[in-house]
Design a protein around this motif. Structure first.
Motif, short mmCIF file in Angstrom:
data_model
loop_
_atom_site.label_atom_id
_atom_site.label_comp_id
_atom_site.label_asym_id
_atom_site.label_seq_id
_atom_site.Cartn_x
_atom_site.Cartn_y
_atom_site.Cartn_z
N GLU A 190 -12.06 63.52 0.57
CA GLU A 190 -12.70 63.64 -0.75
C GLU A 190 -11.94 64.58 -1.67
N GLY A 191 -10.95 65.32 -1.14
CA GLY A 191 -10.17 66.26 -1.94
C GLY A 191 -10.79 67.65 -1.98
N ARG A 192 -11.74 67.93 -1.12
CA ARG A 192 -12.37 69.26 -1.10
C ARG A 192 -11.51 70.27 -0.34
N LEU A 193 -10.66 69.79 0.55
CA LEU A 193 -9.76 70.65 1.31
C LEU A 193 -8.33 70.14 1.15
N THR A 194 -7.39 71.08 1.15
CA THR A 194 -5.99 70.66 1.16
C THR A 194 -5.64 70.23 2.57
N LEU A 195 -4.50 69.58 2.71
CA LEU A 195 -4.08 69.13 4.04
C LEU A 195 -3.87 70.32 4.99
N GLU B 216 -5.71 73.41 9.67
CA GLU B 216 -6.12 74.68 10.29
C GLU B 216 -7.54 74.56 10.86
N ARG B 217 -8.43 73.96 10.08
CA ARG B 217 -9.82 73.84 10.52
C ARG B 217 -9.94 72.87 11.69
#
Length: 139
Positions: A25-30, A35-36
């Motif tokens: 959705e674009g809420r996190l960068t790659l 990392e997560r």
């Protein structure tokens, strides 16, 4: 989820999917998502997973299946029932045409065929899709 109890693979996968969806959705960068994801698979207890999704919106509730539309299996059974009922009604009608009885005697059997089909449809549309699976064996 208790913060000090070990987590299962299914719980890890649920959080991993939530993180993948957030990245899509674009809420996190790659980089953040990577990392997560790494942290998810290294997590051992619930407290390790909690901070990974704290800044993400809650996932939408699962869709509840609609009642009122028969499942594909129920629709097939309804069509078979209707076909057999129509064939039997046609045979009764032909027998009445050929026979010497002046009153329309097939009205009763045709009524009950139609009533059984209406009842079958009503029953099929009132059941949820989960109800149509195999039934557990009785003890």
């Amino acid at each position: 989820m208790n913060d000090h109890i070990r987590i299962s693979d299914a719980e890890r996968e649920t959080v991993a999917v939530r993180i993948r969806d957030a990245a899509a959705e674009g809420r996190l960068t790659l980089e953040e998502a990577d990392e997560r994801q790494r942290a998810v698979y290294e997590a051992r207890v619930g407290a390790d997973l909690a901070p990974l999704t704290v800044d993400l919106p809650e996932p939408p509730p699962p869709a509840v299946p609609r009642r009122g539309t028969p499942s594909p299996q129920a629709r097939r059974r309804l069509l078979i029932h209707a076909g057999i009922g129509a064939a039997f009604a046609l045979l009764l009608l032909l027998r009445w045409i050929v026979g010497p009885v002046p009153f329309f005697w097939p009205a009763g059997p045709v009524f009950w065929i139609a009533a059984s089909l209406v009842g079958h449809y009503w029953w099929a549309t009132r059941r949820s899709p989960q109800d149509s699976g195999p039934r557990p064996a009785r003890p």
